[in-house]
Design a protein around this motif. Sequence first.
Motif, short mmCIF file in Angstrom:
data_model
loop_
_atom_site.label_atom_id
_atom_site.label_comp_id
_atom_site.label_asym_id
_atom_site.label_seq_id
_atom_site.Cartn_x
_atom_site.Cartn_y
_atom_site.Cartn_z
N LYS A 174 0.83 -1.21 0.00
CA LYS A 174 0.00 0.00 0.00
C LYS A 174 0.86 1.25 0.00
O LYS A 174 0.40 2.32 -0.40
N ARG A 175 2.08 1.14 0.47
CA ARG A 175 3.01 2.26 0.44
C ARG A 175 4.37 1.76 -0.03
O ARG A 175 4.65 0.57 0.01
N TYR A 176 5.21 2.70 -0.48
CA TYR A 176 6.50 2.32 -1.05
C TYR A 176 7.61 3.03 -0.29
O TYR A 176 7.51 4.22 0.01
N ASN A 177 8.66 2.30 0.03
CA ASN A 177 9.80 2.86 0.76
C ASN A 177 10.93 3.16 -0.23
O ASN A 177 11.66 2.26 -0.64
N TRP A 178 11.05 4.42 -0.61
CA TRP A 178 12.04 4.81 -1.62
C TRP A 178 13.43 4.95 -1.02
O TRP A 178 13.59 5.27 0.16
N ILE A 179 14.44 4.72 -1.84
CA ILE A 179 15.80 5.14 -1.49
C ILE A 179 15.87 6.61 -1.88
O ILE A 179 15.96 6.95 -3.06
#
Length: 683
Positions: free
Chosen positions: A173-178
């Motif tokens: 549901k959410r994305y953890n970006w670098i």
Amino acid sequence: MVKRNSKDSCQIYLADLVHNYASKGPHTFPINIGYVAAYAKKLYSDRVNIKLFKFPSDLIIAIKEKKPDILALSNYTWNLDINSRIISWAKGLHKEIITVFGGPDYPVTYEESADYLKIAKALDFYVLYQGERGFSNIIQRYFESGTLAEMKSRAIENCSFYDRKTNKVAFPKRYNWIEDIGEIPSPYLTGVLDEFFKDNLIPLIETNRGCPYSCTYCAWGKASQKRIFQFPIDRVRDEIEYIAKKIGKISLLMVGDANFGIFERDIKIAEFMKNINKTYGYPKDIFVAWAKANPDRIVKIAKILSNMIGASSSFGSFQTTDPKVMNNIKRTNFSFRDFEKIQNNFIKKNISTSSELILGLPGETKGSHLKGLRKLFDCNTQSIVCYNLRMLGGSELNMAISREEFGIKTKFRLIDGGFGKYEDILSIETEEIALSTSMMNMDEILYFRPIHFLIQFLWNYGYYKEPLFYLKSEGINPVDVIISLIENRKKAPLSIKMILNDFIKESHDEWFDSKEKIFNYYSSPENFENLKKGSFGKLNYKYTYRILLECKNDFDEYLYDILHDILEARGVKISGIKEELNDLFNYTRNVFVDFKDFFNNRTKDKIIRFKYDILAWKKQYNQKALGEFKSPGIKLKFVLSKEQRQVLKKLCSQFEGVDLNQTLRKMSEYINEKDLFNKVSYL
């Protein structure tokens, strides 16, 4: 259920596959999997043993010799079939292999991604968007788990998968970006990609990653959530210099940014390229996709790079000029005032560039597409590249709801060079193209196929740009010349009539209703053998070289007659301009490199007498008429330079195909078009 004995180490095969069965390219360095490998090595060091692959046979042999624990493939529209067949084959050999895809060709919605994963029975995980963190999370889960079922027992950050046991789909549901992509080690500077310098691949770099736009036909902005991440500028410089020191035959550098010139620092990066070229002789040619804004900055960068920029570098890629279509696809374009200003600036500085239109976008009509073509010619656009709308996984327009809203109906065709037989694996790649919409039927879309071809041949490649510019000065748009060439083909010399009819027939016959029907057709022994012999290729390139190799003089004659008729119909006195037309055709006849002579070592310098100073006129042909440059007795020298000969020989070696036509059409995709023409100077 297979239980693993050891979690102390992990053997990983990463592949960015392209087909090299019948052609040598052009292919680029696998920088995508290079990033993924460099990041994984940074986190897990000696616990991971990673091997990289570009070609299917190498990967197949490696799997046979030593089973990987994880097999991960980059997934793009041009390698979907070979990817699917290889993971199915690998699972058949060793069902415990963990299979992973990553890349943009993945559905946007939960429902459609669930369908995708349920159909892809041999696929275990899909890494979303930025590949580095998601794939490293899979490695971590592998070390923590004893079985595939344990790996799928809970969600994996930045990844999607289907658990057949529970019939549940994991979709984040959410994305953890670098956020700071400088954390990702350079695959060049760490030596991860060193082994590929021997393969005649084209170096590819990123100075930034992502796209701020939301164009619905493209997956780029969607994949980065409209964000742009920048690599450190010193690192970019060091990468270009590293490549320049190690490169062999290749002269081209590809910049993989979606919008080069979007940042002020891109001026410095252009200066790096220029200075490195002066020191090492590389890069000689540069491919960039220009930013859609900041015209003054783009002019500065183009001035720095000058003739290093290939005509395939797209600037002002409108895709459409119709406001309603732009609204439908969520796109904003350059103003035509800014675009024309930059085009004329580029012409004065002899800098090549191109613009693009896409046929079949939602809301586009036959009339609006013709209007767009005419507008770009009116703006003196140096190269007008026309595409059919291609349905790309990961794009909003590919969603079922979008297809229904805009009445998009599609068919499939073979991808040029996208086939091969590797061991027992037969693979044939396809592309899905919109052939009708609520605003255009199939006949209207196919009407443009020969028009787009002749735009590329006559104008983009420059084989007849001088005569067409001449007609523009008489108020005649090149589109009207091209339509006349097609509609009057019954009057053409037999060789030209046959080629144009062959093109139109093949452009109608290349379509299939499904991927399965394409595979069944081309996998038959007879048809597959014809593929190997080069019978199929991108039609624009294939027929360009049919004309040049088979009947160039006949085409000269036919085009001359058509221009004569058009001018006469406009009330122009032919007797007053006959000398001008003769000079222009004499120029176009001698300026192009005759490849039959070149490959048979018969190329010679030529000295030709003219009645008009065509070189001086070309510098101002958007401002002054050729008649103002009368200069009887002027002599021009046409020379294929030593440097050009070396470049052409290198490219011929790099892209050698089964025949001269196939070799030339593969070369043409990335060659600097200026190398296709003799150097012209005053005697």
